[in-house]
Scaffold this active site. Structure first.
Site, PDB file in Angstrom:
ATOM      1  N   LYS A   1     -49.234  -1.240 -33.211  1.00 25.50           N
ATOM      2  CA  LYS A   1     -49.366  -0.918 -34.620  1.00 25.50           C
ATOM      3  C   LYS A   1     -48.536  -1.852 -35.483  1.00 25.50           C
ATOM      4  O   LYS A   1     -47.674  -2.598 -35.011  1.00 25.50           O
ATOM      5  CB  LYS A   1     -48.946   0.530 -34.871  1.00 25.50           C
ATOM      6  CG  LYS A   1     -49.922   1.546 -34.303  1.00 25.50           C
ATOM      7  CD  LYS A   1     -51.340   1.354 -34.823  1.00 25.50           C
ATOM      8  CE  LYS A   1     -51.488   1.644 -36.301  1.00 25.50           C
ATOM      9  NZ  LYS A   1     -52.882   1.389 -36.779  1.00 25.50           N
TER      10      LYS A   1
ATOM     11  N   TYR B   1     -51.931  -5.157 -34.573  1.00 29.65           N
ATOM     12  CA  TYR B   1     -52.714  -4.683 -35.712  1.00 29.65           C
ATOM     13  C   TYR B   1     -51.819  -4.713 -36.948  1.00 29.65           C
ATOM     14  O   TYR B   1     -50.644  -4.331 -36.885  1.00 29.65           O
ATOM     15  CB  TYR B   1     -53.194  -3.247 -35.488  1.00 29.65           C
ATOM     16  CG  TYR B   1     -54.338  -3.107 -34.513  1.00 29.65           C
ATOM     17  CD1 TYR B   1     -55.578  -3.690 -34.777  1.00 29.65           C
ATOM     18  CD2 TYR B   1     -54.191  -2.375 -33.344  1.00 29.65           C
ATOM     19  CE1 TYR B   1     -56.631  -3.560 -33.886  1.00 29.65           C
ATOM     20  CE2 TYR B   1     -55.243  -2.231 -32.443  1.00 29.65           C
ATOM     21  CZ  TYR B   1     -56.458  -2.834 -32.724  1.00 29.65           C
ATOM     22  OH  TYR B   1     -57.506  -2.706 -31.842  1.00 29.65           O
TER      23      TYR B   1
END
Length: 364
Positions: A75, A94
């Site tokens: 993340k 990400y």
């Protein structure tokens, strides 16, 4: 190259940037890998599993960031992680910057080179590093939607597939991409009444052929979406514009026409969400209600099935990780324009046009 894997710290995020099998591949290619202690604990990997394949365990994230040149995560970096990034770092994870200007500004200030999984492209125009998590999120969307339709969860008290003599729930899926198709597969499997909406007529024809008579398809005009929202028990937002903020397809006015206890699941929430009333939630507090409609807007949905998700993600990201580690970011991107499409930030500047447009920042 020295590759570092910190433990994920976002709310209920148990995935890990590199599994032991991925670390083994990097070590075999001649790279050094350092892993924060307990980084894989959430998916039942112990530190010894990483040591056994050649990694070195470090006591905390600060040590990983200080030692590594390339940081591999799942993340987006949280503020305390951004503070540890330096200009020599290559961040591979990400990012979803279009809906997160503070993060973008923090990464620009760091000077680091930041490659986002979600904007790496393929020769066929797909998003190969987003695909596995879109598959997971699409399938999960029906699972959680069915759960929150239960009366004790505040829902309408409707069984998704109905029973003989009682009609199934109506499911409207906005977007016929990877997430939408996977949502439809699950909803069809549960015997719901499913309609997919999209603005690409060629895609609608493909979906009609793929699903045959199991679903209905419709062009996603504003009027069609308004009617879908009014009639549906479960609406799944699965719209994606690579790198850009998601369009707001369902307005507050449309929401007021929905049946009390209906459910919205916003898969697009990482990109800002495609419902006007959406805001990001967490696994700790996943839903909220507006006008009697339940909203599920968890920004890291696949983290709930962390083991499946971590393996699926590593299957997709490892090839590029090996290339980046072996060639360095500049040479790797020069040799592969599809990998270069993943560059979002470097040298203190935004490097992706869709991200720049979404944030109102200059593109360099």
């Amino acid at each position: 190259m020295r590759v570092g894997v910190p433990k994920e710290i976002k709310n209920h995020e148990y995935r890990v940037g590199l599994t032991p099998s991925s670390v083994a591949e990097l070590v075999a290619a001649g790279h050094e890998v350092v892993v924060e202690t307990q980084a894989g604990k959430g998916i039942d990997f112990e530190d010894q599993d990483y040591v056994d394949v050649g990694a070195r365990i470090l006591p905390n994230a600060a040590a990983v960031f200080e030692t590594a040149e390339m940081i591999v995560k799942v993340k987006e970096p949280q503020p305390q992680e951004i503070a540890m990034l330096r200009p020599h770092h290559l961040l591979y994870t990400y990012l979803h910057l279009a809906a997160d200007k503070p993060q973008a500004e923090g990464l620009m200030k760091s000077g680091a080179t930041c490659i986002a999984y979600e904007t790496v492209t393929s020769a066929r125009g797909g998003l190969p590093l987003l695909k596995p998590m879109s598959e997971v999120a699409g399938r999960m969307s029906v699972q959680v939607g069915a759960h929150y339709l239960e009366k004790e969860q505040g829902g309408r008290g409707v069984l998704l597939g109905g029973v003989p003599g009682v009609a199934p729930a109506k499911v409207a899926i906005l977007g016929g991409g990877i997430a939408g198709v996977n949502a439809a597969q699950m909803a069809v499997g549960m015997r719901a009444d499913v309609t997919i909406y999209d603005i690409n007529n060629d895609r609608l024809a493909e979906l009609d052929m793929f699903f045959s008579s199991q679903i209905k398809t419709a062009y996603a005009s504003k009027a069609a979406i308004a009617a879908a929202v009014r009639n549906a028990h479960l609406v799944i937002g699965a719209v994606l514009i690579p790198g850009a903020a998601a369009p707001k397809l369902v307005t507050r006015e449309m929401l007021r026409t929905m049946k009390r206890g209906s459910v919205l699941v916003d898969i697009a929430i990482d990109q800002g969400g495609c419902f006007e009333t959406s805001h990001a939630t967490t696994h700790d507090d996943p839903v909220f209600e507006i006008d009697g409609v339940i909203h599920y807007c968890v920004a890291n949905m696949p983290g709930a099935v962390a083991r499946t998700s971590a393996f699926a993600l590593n299957n997709a990201t490892l090839t590029y990780a090996l290339r980046l580690a072996s060639l360095g970011a500049e040479a790797a991107m020069a040799s592969d324009p599809h990998l270069a499409a993943g560059l979002n930030v470097s040298g203190g500047k935004i490097r992706h046009q869709a991200v720049a447009d979404a944030l109102g920042l200059p593109m360099n």
